[in-house]
Design a protein around this motif. Structure first.
Motif, PDB file in Angstrom:
ATOM      1  N   THR A 261     -10.351   6.721 -11.800  1.00 54.48           N
ATOM      2  CA  THR A 261     -10.360   7.761 -10.762  1.00 54.48           C
ATOM      3  C   THR A 261      -9.680   7.295  -9.480  1.00 54.48           C
ATOM      4  OG1 THR A 261     -12.541   7.022 -10.003  1.00 54.48           O
ATOM      5  CG2 THR A 261     -12.491   8.745 -11.689  1.00 54.48           C
ATOM      6  N   SER A 262      -9.010   6.135  -9.531  1.00 52.89           N
ATOM      7  CA  SER A 262      -8.406   5.593  -8.311  1.00 52.89           C
ATOM      8  C   SER A 262      -7.212   6.412  -7.851  1.00 52.89           C
ATOM      9  CB  SER A 262      -7.947   4.146  -8.566  1.00 52.89           C
ATOM     10  OG  SER A 262      -9.056   3.316  -8.807  1.00 52.89           O
ATOM     11  N   HIS A 263      -7.077   6.476  -6.530  1.00 52.96           N
ATOM     12  CA  HIS A 263      -5.875   7.005  -5.881  1.00 52.96           C
ATOM     13  C   HIS A 263      -5.645   8.499  -6.098  1.00 52.96           C
ATOM     14  CE1 HIS A 263      -5.401   2.836  -5.266  1.00 52.96           C
ATOM     15  NE2 HIS A 263      -5.010   2.574  -6.487  1.00 52.96           N
ATOM     16  N   ARG A 269      -4.470   6.076  -1.269  1.00 56.34           N
ATOM     17  CA  ARG A 269      -3.189   5.513  -1.690  1.00 56.34           C
ATOM     18  C   ARG A 269      -2.470   4.879  -0.503  1.00 56.34           C
ATOM     19  NH1 ARG A 269      -0.287   2.636  -4.941  1.00 56.34           N
ATOM     20  NH2 ARG A 269       1.899   3.261  -5.108  1.00 56.34           N
ATOM     21  N   GLU A 270      -2.554   5.519   0.657  1.00 55.76           N
ATOM     22  CA  GLU A 270      -1.919   4.974   1.862  1.00 55.76           C
ATOM     23  C   GLU A 270      -2.564   3.649   2.264  1.00 55.76           C
ATOM     24  OE1 GLU A 270       0.604   4.523   5.073  1.00 55.76           O
ATOM     25  OE2 GLU A 270       0.745   5.964   3.413  1.00 55.76           O
ATOM     26  N   ILE A 271      -3.871   3.561   2.142  1.00 62.34           N
ATOM     27  CA  ILE A 271      -4.569   2.316   2.449  1.00 62.34           C
ATOM     28  C   ILE A 271      -4.067   1.188   1.556  1.00 62.34           C
ATOM     29  CG2 ILE A 271      -6.825   1.163   2.310  1.00 62.34           C
ATOM     30  CD1 ILE A 271      -8.075   3.839   3.196  1.00 62.34           C
ATOM     31  N   ASP A 272      -3.905   1.477   0.271  1.00 63.76           N
ATOM     32  CA  ASP A 272      -3.423   0.449  -0.662  1.00 63.76           C
ATOM     33  C   ASP A 272      -1.994   0.023  -0.332  1.00 63.76           C
ATOM     34  OD1 ASP A 272      -5.707   0.123  -2.140  1.00 63.76           O
ATOM     35  OD2 ASP A 272      -5.180   1.611  -3.645  1.00 63.76           O
ATOM     36  N   LEU A 273      -1.152   0.982   0.045  1.00 61.53           N
ATOM     37  CA  LEU A 273       0.235   0.641   0.388  1.00 61.53           C
ATOM     38  C   LEU A 273       0.278  -0.287   1.598  1.00 61.53           C
ATOM     39  CD1 LEU A 273       1.963   4.111  -0.132  1.00 61.53           C
ATOM     40  CD2 LEU A 273       2.284   2.058  -1.525  1.00 61.53           C
ATOM     41  N   ARG A 274      -0.539  -0.017   2.587  1.00 66.21           N
ATOM     42  CA  ARG A 274      -0.567  -0.870   3.779  1.00 66.21           C
ATOM     43  C   ARG A 274      -1.117  -2.257   3.431  1.00 66.21           C
ATOM     44  NH1 ARG A 274      -2.249   2.778   9.042  1.00 66.21           N
ATOM     45  NH2 ARG A 274      -0.762   4.467   8.684  1.00 66.21           N
ATOM     46  N   ARG A 275      -2.111  -2.284   2.574  1.00 62.52           N
ATOM     47  CA  ARG A 275      -2.681  -3.563   2.127  1.00 62.52           C
ATOM     48  C   ARG A 275      -1.625  -4.387   1.401  1.00 62.52           C
ATOM     49  NH1 ARG A 275      -4.415  -5.423  -2.684  1.00 62.52           N
ATOM     50  NH2 ARG A 275      -6.295  -6.724  -2.834  1.00 62.52           N
ATOM     51  N   ASP A 276      -0.888  -3.740   0.503  1.00 61.76           N
ATOM     52  CA  ASP A 276       0.136  -4.461  -0.261  1.00 61.76           C
ATOM     53  C   ASP A 276       1.244  -4.981   0.648  1.00 61.76           C
ATOM     54  OD1 ASP A 276      -1.426  -3.660  -2.348  1.00 61.76           O
ATOM     55  OD2 ASP A 276       0.007  -2.226  -3.196  1.00 61.76           O
ATOM     56  N   ALA A 277       1.582  -4.203   1.685  1.00 64.42           N
ATOM     57  CA  ALA A 277       2.612  -4.631   2.624  1.00 64.42           C
ATOM     58  C   ALA A 277       2.147  -5.856   3.419  1.00 64.42           C
ATOM     59  CB  ALA A 277       2.973  -3.482   3.570  1.00 64.42           C
ATOM     60  N   LEU A 278       0.863  -5.877   3.818  1.00 63.36           N
ATOM     61  CA  LEU A 278       0.323  -7.040   4.522  1.00 63.36           C
ATOM     62  C   LEU A 278       0.401  -8.289   3.650  1.00 63.36           C
ATOM     63  CD1 LEU A 278      -2.855  -5.732   6.374  1.00 63.36           C
ATOM     64  CD2 LEU A 278      -0.828  -6.740   7.418  1.00 63.36           C
TER      65      LEU A 278
END
Length: 320
Positions: A261-263, A269-278
């Motif tokens: 059920t993720s994303h 999804r935006e939170i994950d993208l920012r996390r991955d960028a960090l």
């Protein structure tokens, strides 16, 4: 009803033992109150105000016809201070699984207590059992078996679909640890499906923190060519702390397993993208596999993972 018995019922929040009533009034007053429908026998030696009956189904045991907290207090009164709520009842008291109305009250007692199962009450006798820490703690004002032993004892009586998820939730919520659960399992040398429970505890000790991670561990991310991943690796990026699902230290690759059920929420999804960028600022490559891909095509996921790891292990090519 005799005023003396009524006073005892008020003092006991609707419950009273036969022993206490006989200290205050003659036996015939008890019989009279029962015949008048004012007093009900919940368990041997334990009585309650008839007003406590909340279920009109006369085919059910009397203990099943009162509110669940009343039934639990009656069970403890039946034990005479020598018992503790256990198994599925204790699991409810720990807030991990609510008992449905049809389930009985579970009670642990010292071996040799002489008490036995009754309708809507399941009794277990344990050697070297004491109503004191560390075996028993107080929850909601009543004695309850400690959580790690409760989870182990519940394993055979829980629906199979609920077993692993409850262990994982308890560990994730930091209510217990895989080590404590393993120690509790060592106290129970014989139990149904013991090997299956031991396998789940091994996965938790290895760092798996979801049913999907356990499935991935067993079917994809172990075996020839796979590194020993560090699970739930703690990484500090500036002021933020991030936990990585599966981290390959040498290759600096983080494998993230996204649940079924993720994303579904764009904000998540935006939170994950920012996390991955960090994480990318620290040279960590994040690779995400969905629940569908992992379970439908494990061989392809394994092949892609090995290829990514092999590529990261080589020196970066010069781009012209």
């Amino acid at each position: 009803m005799d005023a003396r018995i009524q006073s005892l019922l008020v003092r006991g929040s609707g419950l009273v033992t036969r022993r206490d009533m006989l200290r205050a009034a003659p036996a015939w007053t008890i019989q009279t109150a029962q015949r008048a429908g004012r007093l009900i026998r919940l368990l041997p030696g334990v009585y309650g105000d008839a007003a406590l009956i909340c279920c009109t189904n006369a085919d059910l045991p009397t203990l099943a016809r009162v509110e669940r907290n009343v039934a639990r207090r009656a069970a403890l009164a039946y034990a005479g201070g020598c018992g503790a709520l256990s198994r599925l009842t204790a699991l409810d008291m720990w807030g991990l699984r609510r008992q449905p109305p049809g389930e009985p009250v579970y009670l642990d007692l010292p071996r040799g207590s002489g008490l036995r199962d009754r309708p809507h009450l399941v009794v277990a006798h344990r050697s070297d059992f004491a109503i004191a820490p560390p075996q028993v703690v107080t929850r909601g004002g009543v004695p309850v078996t400690r959580l790690d032993r409760t989870l182990v004892d519940c394993w055979p009586v829980l629906p199979p679909v609920d077993r692993s998820s409850l262990l994982i939730r308890a560990v994730n919520d930091r209510l217990t640890t895989p080590q404590r659960l393993t120690a509790a399992l060592a106290e129970v040398p014989r139990m149904p499906d013991r090997a299956a429970l031991s396998d789940v505890l091994d996965r938790l000790a290895a760092g798996c923190r979801s049913p999907l991670e356990i499935w991935g561990h067993d079917h994809v991310f172990t075996g020839p060519g796979m590194p020993t991943f560090t699970r739930q690796k703690r990484v500090r990026v500036g002021v933020r702390t991030i936990y990585l699902d599966m981290f390959a230290e040498t290759e600096r690759v983080d494998i993230e397993l996204d649940g079924a059920t993720s994303h579904s929420d764009p904000a998540e999804r935006e939170i994950d993208l920012r996390r991955d960028a960090l994480l990318a600022t620290m040279g960590i490559l994040v690779v995400r596999f969905s629940h569908r891909r992992l379970t439908a095509d494990p061989a392809q996921v394994r092949q892609e993972t090995l290829a990514i790891l092999a590529n990261r292990a080589r020196p970066a090519p010069v781009i012209k």
